[in-house]
Scaffold this motif. Structure first.
Motif, PDB file in Angstrom:
ATOM      1  N   ILE A 278     -24.558  -7.973  15.378  1.00  0.00           N
ATOM      2  CA  ILE A 278     -23.511  -8.887  14.920  1.00  0.00           C
ATOM      3  C   ILE A 278     -23.606  -9.073  13.411  1.00  0.00           C
ATOM      4  CG2 ILE A 278     -22.771 -11.313  14.993  1.00  0.00           C
ATOM      5  CD1 ILE A 278     -23.627 -11.202  18.022  1.00  0.00           C
ATOM      6  N   LEU A 279     -24.804  -9.317  12.925  1.00  0.00           N
ATOM      7  CA  LEU A 279     -25.011  -9.457  11.481  1.00  0.00           C
ATOM      8  C   LEU A 279     -24.567  -8.204  10.745  1.00  0.00           C
ATOM      9  CD1 LEU A 279     -26.255 -10.767   8.931  1.00  0.00           C
ATOM     10  CD2 LEU A 279     -28.464  -9.815   9.663  1.00  0.00           C
ATOM     11  N   GLN A 280     -24.965  -7.048  11.222  1.00  0.00           N
ATOM     12  CA  GLN A 280     -24.635  -5.791  10.552  1.00  0.00           C
ATOM     13  C   GLN A 280     -23.127  -5.574  10.487  1.00  0.00           C
ATOM     14  OE1 GLN A 280     -26.253  -2.268  12.393  1.00  0.00           O
ATOM     15  NE2 GLN A 280     -26.005  -1.020  10.554  1.00  0.00           N
ATOM     16  N   ALA A 281     -22.428  -5.898  11.575  1.00  0.00           N
ATOM     17  CA  ALA A 281     -20.971  -5.712  11.582  1.00  0.00           C
ATOM     18  C   ALA A 281     -20.298  -6.612  10.560  1.00  0.00           C
ATOM     19  CB  ALA A 281     -20.420  -5.989  12.982  1.00  0.00           C
ATOM     20  N   TYR A 282     -20.725  -7.865  10.476  1.00  0.00           N
ATOM     21  CA  TYR A 282     -20.136  -8.776   9.488  1.00  0.00           C
ATOM     22  C   TYR A 282     -20.419  -8.320   8.058  1.00  0.00           C
ATOM     23  CZ  TYR A 282     -18.582 -12.596  12.560  1.00  0.00           C
ATOM     24  OH  TYR A 282     -17.913 -13.369  13.488  1.00  0.00           O
ATOM     25  N   LEU A 283     -21.642  -7.879   7.798  1.00  0.00           N
ATOM     26  CA  LEU A 283     -21.989  -7.438   6.446  1.00  0.00           C
ATOM     27  C   LEU A 283     -21.212  -6.179   6.074  1.00  0.00           C
ATOM     28  CD1 LEU A 283     -25.849  -8.044   6.514  1.00  0.00           C
ATOM     29  CD2 LEU A 283     -24.079  -9.506   5.505  1.00  0.00           C
ATOM     30  N   GLY A 284     -21.040  -5.275   7.041  1.00  0.00           N
ATOM     31  CA  GLY A 284     -20.258  -4.077   6.776  1.00  0.00           C
ATOM     32  C   GLY A 284     -18.813  -4.400   6.482  1.00  0.00           C
ATOM     33  N   ARG A 285     -18.249  -5.361   7.196  1.00  0.00           N
ATOM     34  CA  ARG A 285     -16.866  -5.773   6.954  1.00  0.00           C
ATOM     35  C   ARG A 285     -16.707  -6.387   5.572  1.00  0.00           C
ATOM     36  NH1 ARG A 285     -13.810  -7.438  11.829  1.00  0.00           N
ATOM     37  NH2 ARG A 285     -13.493  -9.470  10.868  1.00  0.00           N
ATOM     38  N   ALA A 286     -17.798  -6.882   5.007  1.00  0.00           N
ATOM     39  CA  ALA A 286     -17.768  -7.445   3.653  1.00  0.00           C
ATOM     40  C   ALA A 286     -17.952  -6.371   2.583  1.00  0.00           C
ATOM     41  CB  ALA A 286     -18.848  -8.510   3.503  1.00  0.00           C
ATOM     42  N   GLY A 287     -18.025  -5.100   2.997  1.00  0.00           N
ATOM     43  CA  GLY A 287     -18.111  -4.004   2.045  1.00  0.00           C
ATOM     44  C   GLY A 287     -19.514  -3.553   1.708  1.00  0.00           C
ATOM     45  N   LEU A 288     -20.509  -4.016   2.472  1.00  0.00           N
ATOM     46  CA  LEU A 288     -21.899  -3.657   2.191  1.00  0.00           C
ATOM     47  C   LEU A 288     -22.337  -2.486   3.071  1.00  0.00           C
ATOM     48  CD1 LEU A 288     -23.289  -7.294   2.113  1.00  0.00           C
ATOM     49  CD2 LEU A 288     -22.834  -5.843   0.133  1.00  0.00           C
ATOM     50  N   ARG A 289     -23.140  -1.619   2.493  1.00  0.00           N
ATOM     51  CA  ARG A 289     -23.682  -0.487   3.242  1.00  0.00           C
ATOM     52  C   ARG A 289     -25.015  -0.897   3.851  1.00  0.00           C
ATOM     53  NH1 ARG A 289     -25.998   5.420   1.208  1.00  0.00           N
ATOM     54  NH2 ARG A 289     -25.885   6.410   3.269  1.00  0.00           N
ATOM     55  N   VAL A 290     -25.054  -0.954   5.193  1.00  0.00           N
ATOM     56  CA  VAL A 290     -26.210  -1.529   5.876  1.00  0.00           C
ATOM     57  C   VAL A 290     -26.717  -0.562   6.939  1.00  0.00           C
ATOM     58  CG1 VAL A 290     -27.078  -3.499   7.179  1.00  0.00           C
ATOM     59  CG2 VAL A 290     -25.264  -3.842   5.488  1.00  0.00           C
ATOM     60  N   LEU A 291     -28.041  -0.398   6.967  1.00  0.00           N
ATOM     61  CA  LEU A 291     -28.728   0.424   7.958  1.00  0.00           C
ATOM     62  C   LEU A 291     -29.513  -0.480   8.894  1.00  0.00           C
ATOM     63  CD1 LEU A 291     -29.848   3.267   8.932  1.00  0.00           C
ATOM     64  CD2 LEU A 291     -31.773   2.819   7.371  1.00  0.00           C
ATOM     65  N   CYS A 292     -29.499  -0.169  10.196  1.00  0.00           N
ATOM     66  CA  CYS A 292     -30.321  -0.878  11.171  1.00  0.00           C
ATOM     67  C   CYS A 292     -31.330   0.100  11.767  1.00  0.00           C
ATOM     68  CB  CYS A 292     -29.446  -1.477  12.265  1.00  0.00           C
ATOM     69  SG  CYS A 292     -30.344  -2.526  13.433  1.00  0.00           S
ATOM     70  N   ILE A 293     -32.598  -0.298  11.745  1.00  0.00           N
ATOM     71  CA  ILE A 293     -33.701   0.529  12.253  1.00  0.00           C
ATOM     72  C   ILE A 293     -34.167  -0.045  13.588  1.00  0.00           C
ATOM     73  CG2 ILE A 293     -36.071   1.261  11.831  1.00  0.00           C
ATOM     74  CD1 ILE A 293     -35.488   1.027   8.836  1.00  0.00           C
ATOM     75  N   GLU A 294     -34.312   0.821  14.594  1.00  0.00           N
ATOM     76  CA  GLU A 294     -34.687   0.372  15.935  1.00  0.00           C
ATOM     77  C   GLU A 294     -35.723   1.322  16.531  1.00  0.00           C
ATOM     78  OE1 GLU A 294     -35.416  -1.001  19.465  1.00  0.00           O
ATOM     79  OE2 GLU A 294     -34.106  -2.174  18.127  1.00  0.00           O
ATOM     80  N   ARG A 295     -36.802   0.758  17.090  1.00  0.00           N
ATOM     81  CA  ARG A 295     -37.888   1.558  17.657  1.00  0.00           C
ATOM     82  C   ARG A 295     -37.505   2.231  18.967  1.00  0.00           C
ATOM     83  NH1 ARG A 295     -40.003  -1.175  21.926  1.00  0.00           N
ATOM     84  NH2 ARG A 295     -41.799   0.204  22.036  1.00  0.00           N
ATOM     85  N   ARG A 296     -36.556   1.638  19.705  1.00  0.00           N
ATOM     86  CA  ARG A 296     -36.140   2.211  20.978  1.00  0.00           C
ATOM     87  C   ARG A 296     -35.062   3.265  20.759  1.00  0.00           C
ATOM     88  NH1 ARG A 296     -34.029  -1.472  25.068  1.00  0.00           N
ATOM     89  NH2 ARG A 296     -35.107  -0.201  26.637  1.00  0.00           N
TER      90      ARG A 296
END
Length: 539
Positions: free
Chosen positions: A22-40
């Motif tokens: 949810i956080l990543q989607a909102y930040l992306g909509r604000a024009g920010l390039r965001v990566l999410c790292i997940e161990r699974r």
């Protein structure tokens, strides 16, 4: 990936649970390039729906299933998740508590039908139900919901604002009680007392803890009821991933973080166990628990002594761990009470083995002692409402119990005791629904230790990632100094269930963290609510 340094991002999020997405989607909509790292290998955290390998076509929601009023959440609307496939069902007969004597206490989406059910047990309790619902409707709407959907206020300032209004003063007054004190003071019938305390317990608040008496009244006034996602809980995860990708966000799966990279007192990236280095120009966010964030991923010299001690002292919920029994069936469970009241066949959540409030207190005592508690179970037959979760004409069903993480003092005992308790639960279930025995295809169980192994973030099997005792609430969640989604280091934020307002599938820690980060970056977004302080000041 090969070792080395990856391209730089505006921000990096560690852990791909629903709050992080949810956080990543909102930040992306604000024009920010965001990566999410997940161990699974899959995103979504506890939003897990698996197919039984032994019986293809049977789908089981092995961790998260009940999503309370989810389609009323602001992020569900903002991210257009229904269009992305996350469609929610809210059955009318939402919850039924069935006694061994065949009595049924019913909670409906229609309040009048709920009140009628209470009246069959106690007309006095039904009148009390109406009185507290009426008193708390404006409190839920004007205080509790806005507070949950915003960064928390400093306690003294919050109290000063609440004391200015009649609704605020009533909230503070009731909050001084424990849930147990409130229920025993206000309600008389033991089955009603047990049912109300059980629902409070589902929110993992210790029923004896002062400061949470308002939870019961807020539950009575809340319009949102238990829901399920059509196709399984994983469908919500897929919808969130769709929103992330549409916003330009990237996911890096099968990638385990090793440590945060620092430059002075600023966090500037993440190094993985494989040696990959991901750099962030503006921020790094942890969706993990405080032990992982502060003790595992930060070098010791990066953490002041007071912060280290507070992180070490973070506590997990004693009564949160769940034991799950999952069934594949030829037909849904049939309870004898439906012969008298046929509408009970369409009950969504069914509670079994809770005939008296003392039985609930016995369960809590067993958690403290590390003993197996009595068989107090609750669960559903999802395929009654969504046939797609099993082959045509077949069904899935599950029951959950609260059980201690440290069984007889040792969590590894679950490896030898899991199937034994599963069999015991099955036999207890068959006493309530005799047809289960003859229609059973297969079953499997999962223990609190299995939960922790699958989701290390949920330490000690705590699906809410942190107790609401030990001062770990509101402005001080996860602990003093870290309650506003910011940390002691520049550029390092928190967004997981260890933050305000807590766990369950609410998405609000991620939603609130997005507000904080965008304000810190000076980025305006139309979706952001006004400051909660201003709203409370206008009461």
């Amino acid at each position: 990936m090969n070792s080395g340094t990856s391209p730089s991002y505006d921000g990096i999020i560690v852990g791909a649970g629903h709050n992080s997405l949810i956080l990543q989607a909102y930040l992306g909509r604000a024009g920010l390039r965001v990566l999410c790292i997940e161990r699974r290998s899959v995103p979504g955290g506890g939003l897990e729906t698996i197919e039984d390998a032994r019986n293809p076509g049977f789908l089981h929601n092995t961790h998260s299933f009940y999503h309370r009023a989810l389609n009323t959440m602001p992020w569900y609307r903002d991210l257009d998740l229904e269009r992305r496939g996350a469609v929610y069902l809210e059955p009318a007969l939402n919850v039924v508590l069935l006694s061994e004597a065949g009595e049924a206490l019913e909670w409906w989406t229609d309040f009048e039908r709920t009140a009628d059910s209470f009246a069959r047990f106690s007309s006095q309790d039904a009148a009390t139900l109406r009185r507290w619902r009426e008193a708390f409707l404006p409190i839920v709407e004007r205080i509790i919901v806005p507070e949950a959907q915003a960064p928390p206020l400093e306690p003294a300032r919050r109290r000063a604002l609440l004391e200015k209004s009649r609704e605020g003063r009533l909230l503070l007054e009731v909050s001084r009680l424990s849930p147990l004190e409130f229920v025993r003071r206000e309600f008389r019938h033991p089955v009603i007392q047990a049912g109300l305390l059980f629902f409070n317990g589902l929110r993992e608040v210790d029923l004896r803890c002062p400061g949470f008496g308002h939870h019961i009244a807020a539950l009575l006034a809340s319009s949102g009821k238990a829901q399920m996602c059509r196709g399984g809980s994983v469908v919500l995860a897929r919808a969130l991933v769709s929103a992330v990708r549409e916003s330009g966000g990237e996911l890096c799966l099968d990638t385990e973080p090793e440590r945060f990279i620092r430059e002075g007192n600023r966090v500037v990236g993440v190094e993985t166990t494989s040696g990959e280095r991901f750099m962030a120009r503006r921020f790094v966010v942890s969706g993990l628990n405080p032990h992982q964030t502060f003790l595992d991923l930060l070098d010791e010299d990066a953490l002041p002594g007071a912060w280290r001690e507070r992180a070490k002292a973070f506590r997990y919920n004693l009564i949160a761990p769940l034991f799950a029994l999952n069934l594949n069936l030829n037909e849904p469970p049939r309870y004898p009470a439906t012969e008298i009241r046929p509408h009970l066949e369409k009950a969504f959540m069914v509670i079994l083995g809770l005939d008296h409030v003392e039985r609930y207190l016995e369960m809590v005592a067993c958690h403290h002692a590390g003993r197996k508690p009595p068989n107090i179970m609750w669960g559903s037959c999802p395929t009654l409402f969504d046939p797609s979760q099993a082959p045509a004409g077949k069904h899935t069903a599950f029951m959950w119990e609260k059980t201690p993480y440290r069984l007889n003092g040792d969590p590894t005992r679950w490896d030898s005791e899991r199937d034994r308790l599963g069999q015991e639960m099955l036999e207890a279930w068959c006493r309530f629904a005799p047809n289960v025995k003859d229609n059973l295809i297969s079953w499997f169980a999962r223990s609190p230790l299995d939960v922790e192994r699958t989701f290390p973030n949920m330490r000690e099997g705590d699906l809410l990632v942190g107790a609401f005792t030990n001062g770990q609430i509101g402005f001080n969640r996860p602990f003093q100094g870290a309650g506003g989604y910011r940390t002691h280091l520049r550029g390092l934020y928190l967004c997981g269930s260890c933050c305000h307002p807590g766990g369950n599938i609410t998405g609000l820690p991620g939603y609130n963290c997005a507000q904080v980060i965008l304000r810190d970056l000076g980025i305006h977004a139309d979706w952001m609510p006004g400051p909660v302080e201003r709203r409370l000041d206008r009461l």
